[in-house]
Design a protein around this motif. Sequence first.
Motif, PDB file in Angstrom:
ATOM      1  N   VAL A 251       0.891  -1.263   0.069  1.00  0.00           N
ATOM      2  CA  VAL A 251       0.209   0.044  -0.047  1.00  0.00           C
ATOM      3  C   VAL A 251       0.904   1.189  -0.052  1.00  0.00           C
ATOM      4  N   THR A 252       0.531   2.203  -1.062  1.00  0.00           N
ATOM      5  CA  THR A 252       1.648   3.365  -0.867  1.00  0.00           C
ATOM      6  C   THR A 252       0.750   4.434  -0.657  1.00  0.00           C
ATOM      7  N   GLN A 253       1.362   5.639   0.165  1.00  0.00           N
ATOM      8  CA  GLN A 253       0.596   6.654   0.654  1.00  0.00           C
ATOM      9  C   GLN A 253       1.584   7.988   0.315  1.00  0.00           C
ATOM     10  N   GLN A 254       0.864   9.071  -0.285  1.00  0.00           N
ATOM     11  CA  GLN A 254       1.633  10.279  -0.441  1.00  0.00           C
ATOM     12  C   GLN A 254       1.444  11.063   0.688  1.00  0.00           C
ATOM     13  N   VAL A 255       2.477  11.627   1.221  1.00  0.00           N
ATOM     14  CA  VAL A 255       2.242  12.540   2.338  1.00  0.00           C
ATOM     15  C   VAL A 255       2.963  13.871   2.130  1.00  0.00           C
ATOM     16  N   ASP A 256       2.209  15.091   2.583  1.00  0.00           N
ATOM     17  CA  ASP A 256       2.771  16.375   2.269  1.00  0.00           C
ATOM     18  C   ASP A 256       4.336  16.689   2.509  1.00  0.00           C
ATOM     19  N   LYS A 257       4.804  17.125   1.548  1.00  0.00           N
ATOM     20  CA  LYS A 257       6.448  17.282   1.583  1.00  0.00           C
ATOM     21  C   LYS A 257       6.727  18.131   2.639  1.00  0.00           C
ATOM     22  N   THR A 258       6.098  19.265   2.645  1.00  0.00           N
ATOM     23  CA  THR A 258       6.622  20.194   3.849  1.00  0.00           C
ATOM     24  C   THR A 258       6.704  19.619   5.182  1.00  0.00           C
ATOM     25  N   SER A 259       5.809  19.037   5.575  1.00  0.00           N
ATOM     26  CA  SER A 259       5.596  18.282   6.923  1.00  0.00           C
ATOM     27  C   SER A 259       6.101  16.603   6.931  1.00  0.00           C
ATOM     28  N   PHE A 260       6.623  16.288   5.879  1.00  0.00           N
ATOM     29  CA  PHE A 260       6.784  14.736   5.875  1.00  0.00           C
ATOM     30  C   PHE A 260       7.688  14.427   6.828  1.00  0.00           C
ATOM     31  N   TYR A 261       8.693  15.021   7.182  1.00  0.00           N
ATOM     32  CA  TYR A 261       9.871  14.522   8.198  1.00  0.00           C
ATOM     33  C   TYR A 261       9.069  14.657   9.431  1.00  0.00           C
ATOM     34  N   SER A 262       8.348  15.842   9.675  1.00  0.00           N
ATOM     35  CA  SER A 262       7.646  15.838  11.123  1.00  0.00           C
ATOM     36  C   SER A 262       6.866  14.661  11.220  1.00  0.00           C
ATOM     37  N   GLN A 263       6.206  14.101  10.173  1.00  0.00           N
ATOM     38  CA  GLN A 263       4.999  13.000  10.292  1.00  0.00           C
ATOM     39  C   GLN A 263       5.867  11.828  10.605  1.00  0.00           C
ATOM     40  N   ILE A 264       6.738  11.304   9.892  1.00  0.00           N
ATOM     41  CA  ILE A 264       7.474  10.087  10.011  1.00  0.00           C
ATOM     42  C   ILE A 264       8.313  10.084  11.295  1.00  0.00           C
ATOM     43  N   ALA A 265       8.534  11.301  11.892  1.00  0.00           N
ATOM     44  CA  ALA A 265       9.370  11.354  13.262  1.00  0.00           C
ATOM     45  C   ALA A 265       8.272  11.057  14.307  1.00  0.00           C
ATOM     46  N   GLN A 266       6.965  10.772  14.182  1.00  0.00           N
ATOM     47  CA  GLN A 266       6.269  10.385  15.218  1.00  0.00           C
ATOM     48  C   GLN A 266       6.337   8.972  15.461  1.00  0.00           C
ATOM     49  N   ILE A 267       6.353   8.516  16.622  1.00  0.00           N
ATOM     50  CA  ILE A 267       6.578   7.147  17.023  1.00  0.00           C
ATOM     51  C   ILE A 267       5.490   6.256  16.458  1.00  0.00           C
ATOM     52  N   ASP A 268       4.373   6.881  16.651  1.00  0.00           N
ATOM     53  CA  ASP A 268       3.032   6.079  16.294  1.00  0.00           C
ATOM     54  C   ASP A 268       2.720   6.688  14.777  1.00  0.00           C
ATOM     55  N   ASN A 269       3.412   6.189  13.746  1.00  0.00           N
ATOM     56  CA  ASN A 269       3.121   7.128  12.577  1.00  0.00           C
ATOM     57  C   ASN A 269       2.501   6.199  11.591  1.00  0.00           C
TER      58      ASN A 269
END
Length: 588
Positions: free
Chosen positions: A456-474
Amino acid sequence: MSFSRRNFLIATGVAAASSTVLSACSSGDAGGGNGTDKGAPKVSGNKGNAILVGTKADSAGPAPEVPGAVKGGTLYSMDQIDCDHLDPAQIWSSYEGFLTPLFMRGLVGYKVAMDGTTTLVGDLATDAGTSKDGGKTWSFTLKDGVKWEDGSDISMDDVRHTFERLFAKFVTFGPRYPQEWLVGGDKYKGPYEGKHLDSIEIDGKTVTFHLDEAHGDFNFTLGMRAFSLVSKKKDTKEDYDKKPFSSGPYKIDARQIGKSMSLSRNPHWDAKTDPIRNAYPDKFQLQFGFQSLASTDRYTADQGNDQYTFSLLNEVAAERVQKVLGDPELKKRVLTHLDTATYYYAINTTRITDVKVRQALNYAWPSQQTQLIRGGASSSEIATTVISPMTPGHVDFDLYGKKAKPAGDPVKAKALLKDAGKEGQKIVIAFQQSDNAVKQAVVIKSALTKAGFDVVTQQVDKTSFYSQIAQIDNHFDMFAAGWSADWPGGYTALQPTFDGRVIANGASNWPQLNDAGVNKAIDAAAKITDPEEANKAWGAIDRQIMELAAVVPDYWPIRNWFHGSKVGGFVYDSGTTGIAITKLYAKA
């Protein structure tokens, strides 16, 4: 996701002296050729240029003039994204690091000559720092006559406050070296309750940092944009992220988040105090929301204001690499340079717990296909390790046979899945939102499906991408990421991203790897004082991480920055590994 950088003194406890040489990116011309695939430069086999530690004289302003530069006019930018963070405490992105020297200054920074020579010097400090106790104690003295954008003096209260606010609860992103190294930092909660951190000592115009262990490269640490100064009186806490107060040659006049940022001259900046910044244009008009294909085509047409436009993040679009690099006239406006980063897909080890499944992902990965989508060998080289060949500590190895089978080995991957009893394993992969990422997602999904995964592939907003993947429960099993050492050496290439003791929301151990053997090896390598032995140790840890298959190495980048015909002063900054924005000028 630092794409920042610096060498072998990392965590060795050796005090940095004025003769110290640190290693960074080498010229993109290495390897020769005309920039097309046939003669593309190679990351493997290359080593970094030297970064010197400058003297007090090197730290005096003004910055050396750029030959042929003229003052005045407006420069524009075209990039895909706005900055995720403008509070320096939360800056760990190279893109933000390239842009913010316009309005941020730190105690130290990088002085860039037009031949590419890069030197660590005092920026707001009188020199690049002095150390005692083998690197456990570091002192910096503030220059006279340095001011904020309202004309008020930059004070020692501002210096202390800058470093104490790093411990505040709202600082959830960015590097944490001072927080981890300063004596008493493990118990300090920040300055907003009126308490100071005793290991930050102020005496007149000198600040002294007391570290719990020797760090002979601490002055290089403070060269990161995250440690730019913040005015105590103008600190708006969480809101500071939207509009910081300027100490540099420009100030922010207006900002539409995600769309634009307008900057004009800061009349209280004094070039005589600044050895780094030239500040030729009267204004900068930064523009966001442009895909690389759009910016490439506009640079190619070279009309109107686009002649005065540059990009810090966008490069020559993959679809236009051969056309642009194959045209001698267009290629004159492209700065090609090797990069110290490794881009990889982090595997969430708390969700994908079976090492055989993670190894299967490595075997199945379609490296050759994704390279072609990025523009071929002129834009990247297939990676096999976490530490880049451009960084001390790199050891050449290829555990998953990428050199022999760059298109992937689905048979081997299937066999591992079957052996693990995980045939049909579901994998949710997050990509940064871009046209190119969409194309890569298609071939990655196809290759992994062929190997027996349910993708399953998901596109994530590029500006906040690293903030999102840096969440433990992502909720992602894999995600595209990139990292290079915050200064050249194995410690900052591996410790922030694979040390299990730094797992936290906002931290950069994206795989959430917490392996006792890796943690122990990091501690041991950090204490090795002999550079060659330290490099061997970091290379061994790299192999250890790859045996655990915490990531899938994807590529080592080759940068191709395109710009308009009336932008001058385009030069590479080996300290921040990007364009030296404060050297740019608008041609008459």
